[in-house]
Write a protein that holds these residues in place. Structure first.
Motif, short mmCIF file in Angstrom:
data_model
loop_
_atom_site.label_atom_id
_atom_site.label_comp_id
_atom_site.label_asym_id
_atom_site.label_seq_id
_atom_site.Cartn_x
_atom_site.Cartn_y
_atom_site.Cartn_z
N THR A 60 30.89 45.33 37.26
CA THR A 60 31.18 44.80 35.93
C THR A 60 32.16 45.71 35.20
N ALA A 61 33.19 45.09 34.61
CA ALA A 61 34.14 45.82 33.76
C ALA A 61 33.77 45.52 32.32
N GLN A 62 33.57 46.56 31.52
CA GLN A 62 33.17 46.36 30.13
C GLN A 62 34.16 47.05 29.21
N GLY A 63 34.68 46.29 28.29
CA GLY A 63 35.58 46.85 27.30
C GLY A 63 37.03 46.54 27.59
N PRO A 64 37.87 46.66 26.55
CA PRO A 64 39.29 46.38 26.69
C PRO A 64 39.94 47.30 27.72
N GLN A 65 40.85 46.76 28.50
CA GLN A 65 41.62 47.49 29.51
C GLN A 65 40.78 47.96 30.70
N SER A 66 39.50 47.66 30.74
CA SER A 66 38.69 48.07 31.90
C SER A 66 38.96 47.11 33.06
N GLN A 67 38.86 47.64 34.27
CA GLN A 67 39.12 46.83 35.46
C GLN A 67 38.04 47.07 36.50
N VAL A 68 37.72 46.03 37.26
CA VAL A 68 36.79 46.15 38.37
C VAL A 68 37.35 45.32 39.53
N THR A 70 36.16 44.08 43.51
CA THR A 70 35.26 44.06 44.66
C THR A 70 35.96 43.46 45.88
N GLY A 71 37.27 43.26 45.76
CA GLY A 71 38.06 42.71 46.87
C GLY A 71 39.18 43.66 47.25
N VAL A 72 40.42 43.17 47.19
CA VAL A 72 41.60 43.97 47.56
C VAL A 72 42.63 43.86 46.46
N ASP A 73 43.19 45.00 46.07
CA ASP A 73 44.29 45.06 45.10
C ASP A 73 45.40 45.86 45.77
N ALA A 74 46.52 45.21 46.11
CA ALA A 74 47.59 45.87 46.86
C ALA A 74 48.95 45.45 46.34
N ASP A 81 47.94 42.09 56.94
CA ASP A 81 47.07 40.94 57.17
C ASP A 81 45.75 41.25 56.47
N ILE A 82 45.40 40.48 55.44
CA ILE A 82 44.23 40.78 54.62
C ILE A 82 43.18 39.68 54.79
N HIS A 83 41.94 40.12 55.05
CA HIS A 83 40.81 39.20 55.17
C HIS A 83 39.74 39.64 54.17
N VAL A 84 39.33 38.74 53.28
CA VAL A 84 38.29 39.04 52.30
C VAL A 84 37.26 37.93 52.38
N ARG A 85 35.98 38.33 52.55
CA ARG A 85 34.91 37.32 52.62
C ARG A 85 33.61 37.91 52.10
N ASP A 86 32.80 37.06 51.55
CA ASP A 86 31.47 37.44 51.04
C ASP A 86 31.52 38.64 50.09
N THR A 87 32.50 38.64 49.18
CA THR A 87 32.59 39.76 48.25
C THR A 87 31.59 39.57 47.12
N GLY A 88 31.20 40.68 46.51
CA GLY A 88 30.28 40.63 45.38
C GLY A 88 30.97 40.09 44.15
N ALA A 89 30.17 39.72 43.18
CA ALA A 89 30.70 39.16 41.94
C ALA A 89 31.40 40.25 41.14
N GLY A 90 32.57 39.93 40.62
CA GLY A 90 33.26 40.81 39.71
C GLY A 90 33.16 40.23 38.32
N LYS A 91 32.54 40.96 37.40
CA LYS A 91 32.33 40.46 36.04
C LYS A 91 33.15 41.29 35.07
N ALA A 92 33.69 40.62 34.03
CA ALA A 92 34.45 41.32 33.00
C ALA A 92 33.95 40.90 31.63
N ASP A 93 33.64 41.88 30.79
CA ASP A 93 33.18 41.63 29.43
C ASP A 93 34.12 42.31 28.44
N ALA A 98 38.51 41.44 36.08
CA ALA A 98 37.73 41.51 37.32
C ALA A 98 38.45 40.78 38.45
N ASN A 99 38.32 41.32 39.65
CA ASN A 99 38.89 40.70 40.84
C ASN A 99 37.85 40.77 41.96
N SER A 100 37.57 39.63 42.59
CA SER A 100 36.64 39.64 43.72
C SER A 100 37.29 39.04 44.97
#
Length: 105
Positions: A60-68, A70-74, A81-93, A98-100
């Motif tokens: 979970t990302a909380q607050g302005p400018q916060s980032q979370v 649970t996947g890939v950021d490139a 070659d990127i494979h992403v599966r069954d990632t956890g929930a990314g929450k932003a408040d 958030a990125n999942s």
């Protein structure tokens, strides 16, 4: 079959001559192995990088400018070659980000 051929060869030429022949053949094979990549380069270029992301946890990302993430950021230019599966929930408040999955910049 090859073993029988070696036994016949050793019996005909003797161990001393066979040893000398084996040394010359080994030297030629070693030189060929060293120069082969220059004359016969591998096809397809460099090895392909693979990123495989699976079963990440919740974040979970909380607050302005916060980032979370649970996947890939490139960077897009570096994306292999990127494979992403069954990632956890990314929450932003409260203005967070958030990125999942996959995010390419």
């Amino acid at each position: 079959m090859m073993v029988v051929g070696l036994i016949v060869y050793f019996a005909n030429v003797g161990l001393d001559a066979a040893d000398k022949t084996a040394s010359v053949v080994a030297a030629l094979v070693a030189v060929a192995a060293l120069v082969a990549p220059y004359f016969f380069p591998a096809s397809g270029g460099a090895l392909k990088r693979v990123i495989d992301i699976a079963r990440t946890g919740t974040a979970t990302a909380q607050g302005p400018q916060s980032q979370v993430n649970t996947g890939v950021d490139a960077r897009a230019g570096d994306a292999p070659d990127i494979h992403v599966r069954d990632t956890g929930a990314g929450k932003a408040d409260n203005g967070g980000d958030a990125n999942s999955g996959i995010r390419l910049r």
